[in-house]
Design a protein around this motif. Structure first.
Motif, PDB file in Angstrom:
ATOM      1  N   GLU A 212       0.859  -1.185   0.000  1.00 44.37           N
ATOM      2  CA  GLU A 212       0.000   0.000   0.000  1.00 44.37           C
ATOM      3  C   GLU A 212       0.893   1.231   0.000  1.00 44.37           C
ATOM      4  O   GLU A 212       1.570   1.502   1.002  1.00 44.37           O
ATOM      5  N   PRO A 213       0.928   1.960  -1.110  1.00 49.55           N
ATOM      6  CA  PRO A 213       1.895   3.052  -1.206  1.00 49.55           C
ATOM      7  C   PRO A 213       1.616   4.203  -0.237  1.00 49.55           C
ATOM      8  O   PRO A 213       0.454   4.525   0.034  1.00 49.55           O
ATOM      9  N   ILE A 214       2.709   4.764   0.261  1.00 49.73           N
ATOM     10  CA  ILE A 214       2.629   5.996   1.066  1.00 49.73           C
ATOM     11  C   ILE A 214       3.035   7.161   0.158  1.00 49.73           C
ATOM     12  O   ILE A 214       2.389   8.191   0.110  1.00 49.73           O
ATOM     13  N   ASP A 215       4.125   6.907  -0.558  1.00 45.47           N
ATOM     14  CA  ASP A 215       4.585   7.848  -1.584  1.00 45.47           C
ATOM     15  C   ASP A 215       5.272   6.990  -2.646  1.00 45.47           C
ATOM     16  O   ASP A 215       5.236   5.753  -2.537  1.00 45.47           O
ATOM     17  N   PRO A 216       5.884   7.580  -3.669  1.00 45.69           N
ATOM     18  CA  PRO A 216       6.416   6.712  -4.738  1.00 45.69           C
ATOM     19  C   PRO A 216       7.499   5.728  -4.277  1.00 45.69           C
ATOM     20  O   PRO A 216       7.783   4.766  -4.983  1.00 45.69           O
ATOM     21  N   VAL A 217       8.101   5.927  -3.101  1.00 44.69           N
ATOM     22  CA  VAL A 217       9.179   5.013  -2.698  1.00 44.69           C
ATOM     23  C   VAL A 217       8.857   4.208  -1.438  1.00 44.69           C
ATOM     24  O   VAL A 217       9.602   3.300  -1.092  1.00 44.69           O
ATOM     25  N   ARG A 218       7.793   4.537  -0.758  1.00 41.57           N
ATOM     26  CA  ARG A 218       7.511   3.831   0.509  1.00 41.57           C
ATOM     27  C   ARG A 218       6.145   3.160   0.442  1.00 41.57           C
ATOM     28  O   ARG A 218       5.237   3.632  -0.240  1.00 41.57           O
ATOM     29  N   ALA A 281     -14.349 -22.887  -6.274  1.00 46.08           N
ATOM     30  CA  ALA A 281     -13.801 -22.667  -4.928  1.00 46.08           C
ATOM     31  C   ALA A 281     -12.852 -21.486  -4.978  1.00 46.08           C
ATOM     32  O   ALA A 281     -12.139 -21.296  -5.971  1.00 46.08           O
ATOM     33  N   ALA A 282     -12.860 -20.680  -3.930  1.00 43.53           N
ATOM     34  CA  ALA A 282     -11.882 -19.595  -3.807  1.00 43.53           C
ATOM     35  C   ALA A 282     -11.116 -19.811  -2.514  1.00 43.53           C
ATOM     36  O   ALA A 282     -11.718 -20.112  -1.469  1.00 43.53           O
ATOM     37  N   ILE A 283      -9.807 -19.704  -2.626  1.00 45.78           N
ATOM     38  CA  ILE A 283      -8.945 -19.919  -1.450  1.00 45.78           C
ATOM     39  C   ILE A 283      -8.141 -18.644  -1.260  1.00 45.78           C
ATOM     40  O   ILE A 283      -7.258 -18.328  -2.065  1.00 45.78           O
ATOM     41  N   MET A 284      -8.485 -17.906  -0.229  1.00 49.76           N
ATOM     42  CA  MET A 284      -7.879 -16.584  -0.030  1.00 49.76           C
ATOM     43  C   MET A 284      -6.692 -16.705   0.921  1.00 49.76           C
ATOM     44  O   MET A 284      -6.861 -16.626   2.141  1.00 49.76           O
ATOM     45  N   VAL A 285      -5.529 -16.907   0.347  1.00 49.23           N
ATOM     46  CA  VAL A 285      -4.335 -17.116   1.169  1.00 49.23           C
ATOM     47  C   VAL A 285      -3.592 -15.797   1.390  1.00 49.23           C
ATOM     48  O   VAL A 285      -2.763 -15.677   2.287  1.00 49.23           O
ATOM     49  N   ALA A 286      -3.888 -14.807   0.565  1.00 46.08           N
ATOM     50  CA  ALA A 286      -3.124 -13.544   0.634  1.00 46.08           C
ATOM     51  C   ALA A 286      -3.227 -12.912   2.016  1.00 46.08           C
ATOM     52  O   ALA A 286      -4.272 -12.968   2.669  1.00 46.08           O
ATOM     53  N   ALA A 287      -2.125 -12.337   2.444  1.00 46.72           N
ATOM     54  CA  ALA A 287      -2.114 -11.561   3.688  1.00 46.72           C
ATOM     55  C   ALA A 287      -2.323 -10.104   3.274  1.00 46.72           C
ATOM     56  O   ALA A 287      -1.374  -9.345   3.062  1.00 46.72           O
ATOM     57  N   VAL A 288      -3.582  -9.785   3.100  1.00 47.74           N
ATOM     58  CA  VAL A 288      -3.940  -8.454   2.592  1.00 47.74           C
ATOM     59  C   VAL A 288      -3.674  -7.421   3.692  1.00 47.74           C
ATOM     60  O   VAL A 288      -4.018  -7.664   4.858  1.00 47.74           O
ATOM     61  N   ALA A 289      -3.091  -6.292   3.330  1.00 49.92           N
ATOM     62  CA  ALA A 289      -2.864  -5.244   4.339  1.00 49.92           C
ATOM     63  C   ALA A 289      -4.224  -4.718   4.795  1.00 49.92           C
ATOM     64  O   ALA A 289      -5.088  -4.416   3.971  1.00 49.92           O
ATOM     65  N   ASP A 290      -4.404  -4.650   6.102  1.00 54.64           N
ATOM     66  CA  ASP A 290      -5.702  -4.195   6.621  1.00 54.64           C
ATOM     67  C   ASP A 290      -5.927  -2.711   6.334  1.00 54.64           C
ATOM     68  O   ASP A 290      -7.045  -2.281   6.146  1.00 54.64           O
ATOM     69  N   TRP A 291      -4.835  -1.961   6.338  1.00 53.86           N
ATOM     70  CA  TRP A 291      -4.968  -0.522   6.143  1.00 53.86           C
ATOM     71  C   TRP A 291      -4.065  -0.036   5.021  1.00 53.86           C
ATOM     72  O   TRP A 291      -3.051  -0.662   4.706  1.00 53.86           O
ATOM     73  N   ARG A 292      -4.446   1.066   4.447  1.00 52.55           N
ATOM     74  CA  ARG A 292      -3.598   1.747   3.463  1.00 52.55           C
ATOM     75  C   ARG A 292      -3.439   3.185   3.925  1.00 52.55           C
ATOM     76  O   ARG A 292      -4.189   3.648   4.808  1.00 52.55           O
ATOM     77  N   ALA A 293      -2.484   3.875   3.326  1.00 55.13           N
ATOM     78  CA  ALA A 293      -2.330   5.296   3.666  1.00 55.13           C
ATOM     79  C   ALA A 293      -3.567   6.028   3.135  1.00 55.13           C
ATOM     80  O   ALA A 293      -3.975   5.808   1.984  1.00 55.13           O
ATOM     81  N   ALA A 294      -4.159   6.863   3.980  1.00 54.30           N
ATOM     82  CA  ALA A 294      -5.383   7.559   3.568  1.00 54.30           C
ATOM     83  C   ALA A 294      -5.089   8.479   2.383  1.00 54.30           C
ATOM     84  O   ALA A 294      -5.909   8.604   1.466  1.00 54.30           O
ATOM     85  N   LEU A 312       0.744  10.088   9.462  1.00 46.59           N
ATOM     86  CA  LEU A 312       0.356   9.027   8.532  1.00 46.59           C
ATOM     87  C   LEU A 312      -1.046   8.564   8.904  1.00 46.59           C
ATOM     88  O   LEU A 312      -1.236   7.794   9.838  1.00 46.59           O
ATOM     89  N   ALA A 313      -2.017   9.104   8.177  1.00 49.30           N
ATOM     90  CA  ALA A 313      -3.403   8.697   8.454  1.00 49.30           C
ATOM     91  C   ALA A 313      -3.694   7.437   7.650  1.00 49.30           C
ATOM     92  O   ALA A 313      -3.246   7.294   6.507  1.00 49.30           O
ATOM     93  N   LEU A 314      -4.413   6.502   8.263  1.00 48.71           N
ATOM     94  CA  LEU A 314      -4.707   5.238   7.589  1.00 48.71           C
ATOM     95  C   LEU A 314      -6.186   5.143   7.232  1.00 48.71           C
ATOM     96  O   LEU A 314      -7.034   5.718   7.923  1.00 48.71           O
ATOM     97  N   ALA A 315      -6.457   4.412   6.160  1.00 56.24           N
ATOM     98  CA  ALA A 315      -7.854   4.127   5.793  1.00 56.24           C
ATOM     99  C   ALA A 315      -7.979   2.609   5.722  1.00 56.24           C
ATOM    100  O   ALA A 315      -6.996   1.905   5.445  1.00 56.24           O
ATOM    101  N   GLU A 316      -9.169   2.091   5.986  1.00 59.53           N
ATOM    102  CA  GLU A 316      -9.346   0.632   5.996  1.00 59.53           C
ATOM    103  C   GLU A 316      -9.458   0.101   4.567  1.00 59.53           C
ATOM    104  O   GLU A 316     -10.126   0.707   3.724  1.00 59.53           O
TER     105      GLU A 316
END
Ligand code: C5P
Length: 417
Positions: A212-218, A281-294, A312-316
């Protein structure tokens, strides 16, 4: 790599002396090695040398095993994880290709249910002879891994292909063979090709982390390696399914036969998953980031000398699993994963209800950090909990596919049955 059992068959040729070095390398890696010497092999190396280096008894004759009490030939051929023939002479390969079993080595090769790797060594003319090439093609067709011989000057003075590959190269080929799923799961390599319990099924798998990008490098991410999800995709193809793998950013190769769509963020993953439905069937193995940078900055956020830390404000992020569970296209079988560090089963049970899926595959990441080669999982459903031992991720994947195939057969009988 965990210690494995190798049955090393040493044929008769000048290159047999290199088998001694191979035994040393295998022992150094902790593998258990049992050597079998052919009668011709005994002319080049002694059982005593091999016994000393392998720290195991060396077998030379079928009659050594005749009382069949201490170790029968069937047991000897099957207790190994891998059978290696080095040097594989023209004569040995001809017998192997034709199913001839007239001594201990060839009897073991015919009786084994384990994968076989052959490292050929012979005179260049013998290697290039149509008969040998025919035998090599037959062996490869039978599932034997036949290494290409090295090219160079031969003991007989001729030049060309036919030299035994160097012990380090044979060791590398052995390591590769030992990581094949068939070996890791203890299954014979020649499981019937028609054993395709997921034939005709379409399966969607998510794997890896999201960034989840914060800026182009982070970016914000987690430690998911994607290994378990990729192993599941490979096992699903092996079981005959048509597989769509929606993968977060991981440097893993695409398993053969898998259709892979790469994504960066949770929102991209959600879009691709939706586009991939309907599936069986769908198998959701991904560890999806709960939050992204708002808010993401289009330019790199600069550190200045004020000592002020940028907020750093986060959005769900969207919960992909929960929204698939609610969608009109909910697959008949929906499986979520849960990585927990404590109270694994309690959290998994709660997640099952909260997400609206059929199973939660829970694992304790406190005991085995993400990125490892093994996994211990508990499959939590409304019918209870199934816990498996700690196993290589490939084996977890295969077992899971068997369970999914059974469940799908019970829920929606396959059209192709
Ligand atoms: O809530 P938690 O992240 O522990 O749930 C894990 C399960 O939910 C996994 O199957 C994961 O792929 C899925 N998930 C999802 N979308 C999210 C978060 C998790 O699909 N935003």
């Amino acid at each position: 790599m965990a210690a494995r059992r190798i049955l090393l068959i040493i044929g008769g040729g000048i290159a047999a002396y290199k088998a001694i070095e191979l035994v040393r390398l295998l022992r150094k890696s902790g593998h258990i090695v049992r050597c079998v010497l052919t009668r011709a092999g005994e002319q080049f190396v002694t059982p005593l040398t091999l016994a000393a280096l392998s720290e195991n008894r060396v077998y030379t004759s079928l009659f050594d095993l005749k009382d069949e009490v201490e170790m029968g030939h069937i047991q000897l051929s099957r207790e190994a994880d891998l059978v290696v023939v080095a040097p594989a002479t023209a004569d040995l390969m001809a017998k192997m290709a034709n199913g001839i079993a007239d001594d201990l080595a060839t009897t073991l090769l015919l009786a084994t249910d384990k994968p076989v790797l052959a490292a050929p060594a012979m005179n260049v003319r013998m290697w290039l002879h149509a008969a040998t090439q025919r035998n090599v093609a037959t062996l490869r067709g039978d599932g034997v891994t036949v290494m290409a011989p090295d090219e160079g000057e031969m003991a007989c003075g001729e030049y060309g292909p036919g030299r035994l590959p160097e012990p380090a190269a044979i060791k590398a080929a052995i390591d590769k063979a030992l990581t094949a799923p068939a070996i890791l799961s203890g299954q014979p390599d020649f499981a019937p090709a028609n054993h395709r319990p997921l034939h005709g099924r379409r399966i969607l798998i998510t794997a890896g982390p999201t960034h989840e990008p914060i800026d182009p490098v982070r970016y914000i991410a987690n430690r998911s390696s994607g290994k378990q999800g990729f192993a599941i995709a490979a096992a699903a193809v092996e079981a005959g399914a048509e597989v769509l793998l929606v993968a977060g950013p991981v440097p893993l190769p695409t398993p053969p036969g898998v259709v892979r769509v790469d994504v960066e963020t949770a929102r991209e993953m959600a879009t691709e998953v939706e586009a991939g439905l309907p599936v069986d069937a769908a198998i959701m193995v991904a560890a999806v980031a709960d939050w992204r940078a708002a808010d993401t900055s289009s330019q790199k956020i600069k550190k200045d000398s004020s000592g002020q830390v940028p907020p750093l404000a986060l959005a769900e992020n969207p919960d992909i699993l929960a929204s698939v569970a609610k969608s009109a296209q909910r697959p008949p079988l929906l499986v979520g994963f849960a990585a927990e560090t404590n109270d694994v089963l309690t959290h998994a049970q709660a997640k099952l209800d909260r997400k609206g899926c059929d199973w939660i595959v829970a694992n304790d990441v406190a005991a085995d950090p993400m990125g490892g080669e093994t996994n211990q999982v508990h499959i939590v459903s409304k019918n209870g909990v199934h816990s498996w031992d700690r196993l290589p991720k490939e084996v977890v994947a295969r077992k899971l596919m068997e369970k999914i195939a059974d469940e799908l057969d019970a829920r929606i009988p396959s059209q192709s049955d």
